[in-house]
Design a protein around this motif. Structure first.
Motif, PDB file in Angstrom:
ATOM      1  N   ILE A 141       0.841  -1.333  -0.082  1.00 42.53           N
ATOM      2  CA  ILE A 141      -0.035  -0.081  -0.037  1.00 42.53           C
ATOM      3  C   ILE A 141       0.859   1.283  -0.049  1.00 42.53           C
ATOM      4  N   HIS A 142       2.064   1.110  -0.514  1.00 34.26           N
ATOM      5  CA  HIS A 142       3.089   2.052  -0.450  1.00 34.26           C
ATOM      6  C   HIS A 142       3.432   2.883   0.656  1.00 34.26           C
ATOM      7  N   MET A 143       3.480   2.143   1.609  1.00 34.45           N
ATOM      8  CA  MET A 143       3.808   2.757   3.064  1.00 34.45           C
ATOM      9  C   MET A 143       5.138   2.354   3.405  1.00 34.45           C
ATOM     10  N   SER A 144       5.905   2.877   4.222  1.00 34.42           N
ATOM     11  CA  SER A 144       7.324   2.445   4.711  1.00 34.42           C
ATOM     12  C   SER A 144       7.067   1.784   5.831  1.00 34.42           C
ATOM     13  N   LEU A 145       8.109   0.815   6.351  1.00 30.29           N
ATOM     14  CA  LEU A 145       7.691   0.013   7.487  1.00 30.29           C
ATOM     15  C   LEU A 145       7.803   1.206   8.569  1.00 30.29           C
ATOM     16  N   ASP A 146       8.888   2.152   8.707  1.00 31.58           N
ATOM     17  CA  ASP A 146       8.760   3.070   9.996  1.00 31.58           C
ATOM     18  C   ASP A 146       7.344   3.566   9.949  1.00 31.58           C
ATOM     19  N   GLN A 147       6.500   4.102   8.845  1.00 35.74           N
ATOM     20  CA  GLN A 147       5.358   4.342   8.766  1.00 35.74           C
ATOM     21  C   GLN A 147       4.375   3.439   9.428  1.00 35.74           C
ATOM     22  N   ALA A 148       4.573   2.214   8.852  1.00 39.25           N
ATOM     23  CA  ALA A 148       3.565   1.075   9.299  1.00 39.25           C
ATOM     24  C   ALA A 148       3.868   0.517  10.894  1.00 39.25           C
ATOM     25  N   LEU A 149       5.118   0.833  11.339  1.00 38.80           N
ATOM     26  CA  LEU A 149       5.330   0.537  12.854  1.00 38.80           C
ATOM     27  C   LEU A 149       4.724   1.687  13.700  1.00 38.80           C
ATOM     28  N   SER A 150       4.873   3.028  13.254  1.00 43.12           N
ATOM     29  CA  SER A 150       4.292   4.160  13.769  1.00 43.12           C
ATOM     30  C   SER A 150       2.846   4.135  14.057  1.00 43.12           C
ATOM     31  N   LEU A 151       2.234   3.779  12.840  1.00 46.03           N
ATOM     32  CA  LEU A 151       0.477   3.509  12.914  1.00 46.03           C
ATOM     33  C   LEU A 151       0.254   2.425  13.707  1.00 46.03           C
ATOM     34  N   ARG A 152       1.106   1.191  13.824  1.00 48.51           N
ATOM     35  CA  ARG A 152       0.671   0.363  14.534  1.00 48.51           C
ATOM     36  C   ARG A 152       0.789   0.705  16.305  1.00 48.51           C
ATOM     37  N   SER A 153       1.737   1.577  16.364  1.00 50.94           N
ATOM     38  CA  SER A 153       1.897   1.897  17.984  1.00 50.94           C
ATOM     39  C   SER A 153       0.885   2.806  18.210  1.00 50.94           C
ATOM     40  N   THR A 154       0.441   3.926  17.343  1.00 58.34           N
ATOM     41  CA  THR A 154      -0.727   4.556  17.751  1.00 58.34           C
ATOM     42  C   THR A 154      -1.877   3.788  17.838  1.00 58.34           C
ATOM     43  N   LEU A 155      -2.320   2.863  16.953  1.00 55.25           N
ATOM     44  CA  LEU A 155      -3.479   1.971  17.099  1.00 55.25           C
ATOM     45  C   LEU A 155      -3.395   1.192  18.292  1.00 55.25           C
ATOM     46  N   LEU A 156      -2.232   0.652  18.706  1.00 54.87           N
ATOM     47  CA  LEU A 156      -2.184  -0.101  19.859  1.00 54.87           C
ATOM     48  C   LEU A 156      -2.530   0.852  21.239  1.00 54.87           C
ATOM     49  N   GLN A 157      -1.820   2.240  21.077  1.00 53.05           N
ATOM     50  CA  GLN A 157      -2.371   2.987  22.210  1.00 53.05           C
ATOM     51  C   GLN A 157      -3.875   3.350  22.330  1.00 53.05           C
ATOM     52  N   ARG A 158      -4.326   3.342  21.117  1.00 55.61           N
ATOM     53  CA  ARG A 158      -5.967   3.833  21.039  1.00 55.61           C
ATOM     54  C   ARG A 158      -6.469   2.654  21.676  1.00 55.61           C
ATOM     55  N   LYS A 159      -5.894   1.357  21.120  1.00 62.52           N
ATOM     56  CA  LYS A 159      -6.847   0.450  21.551  1.00 62.52           C
ATOM     57  C   LYS A 159      -6.785   0.092  23.025  1.00 62.52           C
ATOM     58  N   ALA A 160      -5.534   0.442  23.717  1.00 63.48           N
ATOM     59  CA  ALA A 160      -5.496   0.252  25.145  1.00 63.48           C
ATOM     60  C   ALA A 160      -6.232   1.157  25.976  1.00 63.48           C
TER      61      ALA A 160
END
Length: 157
Positions: free
Chosen positions: A21-40
């Motif tokens: 989806i034309h996203m870098s690994l750093d962007q994906a990991l940052s998004l993951r971190s944000t989503l996990l924070q929100r989930k918590a």
């Protein structure tokens, strides 16, 4: 609940999925971190409503990391809530989180495993605070160089 750092294989899976989806690994990991924070944050009330079941299973020998996987909450959040449910005071909990050698044997083992598998709610948030302060300094300098007046965090407290 995967709330910890990704191993090399999982990281590669994320990198491949992100590339599609034309996203870098750093962007994906940052998004993951944000989503996990929100989930918590959004799951906190659910955590509080399930803590009795978790405590019962913990007392029967289930590990904090297994509880995290089953109930889908960050391990350190579960650990803190279990200690509180066991009638530990906030002061005792904070002291032991800062100085884990004050824990009993099992709690220390569980603490170490929970902290190692949790990037969402670490016990020691000093690094995060230091990075936030540094980022604030960088932003403040950038705005000040452009003539924008602003208030810093210490001025607002």
């Amino acid at each position: 609940g995967e709330f910890g750092r990704l191993d090399a294989n999982r990281r590669l899976e994320v990198e491949n999925a992100a590339a599609q989806i034309h996203m870098s690994l750093d962007q994906a990991l940052s998004l993951r971190s944000t989503l996990l924070q929100r989930k918590a944050m959004t799951g906190h009330f659910r955590l509080e409503s399930q803590i009795g079941k978790m405590l019962h299973q913990y007392q029967r020998g289930t590990s904090i990391t297994d509880l995290s996987l089953f109930f889908d909450h960050p391990p350190m959040n579960i650990f803190r809530q279990i200690l509180a449910k066991m009638r530990w005071s906030k002061t005792e909990i904070k002291k032991c989180l800062r100085e884990p050698n004050h824990f009993h044997k099992r709690e220390r083992r569980e603490f170490e495993a929970a902290e190692a598998s949790d990037i969402v709610a670490p016990a020691n948030q000093t690094d995060s605070h230091e990075r936030a302060d540094l980022f604030e300094d960088i932003l403040a300098d950038w705005f000040t160089d452009r003539g924008v007046r602003l208030r810093r965090q210490p001025e607002m407290v």
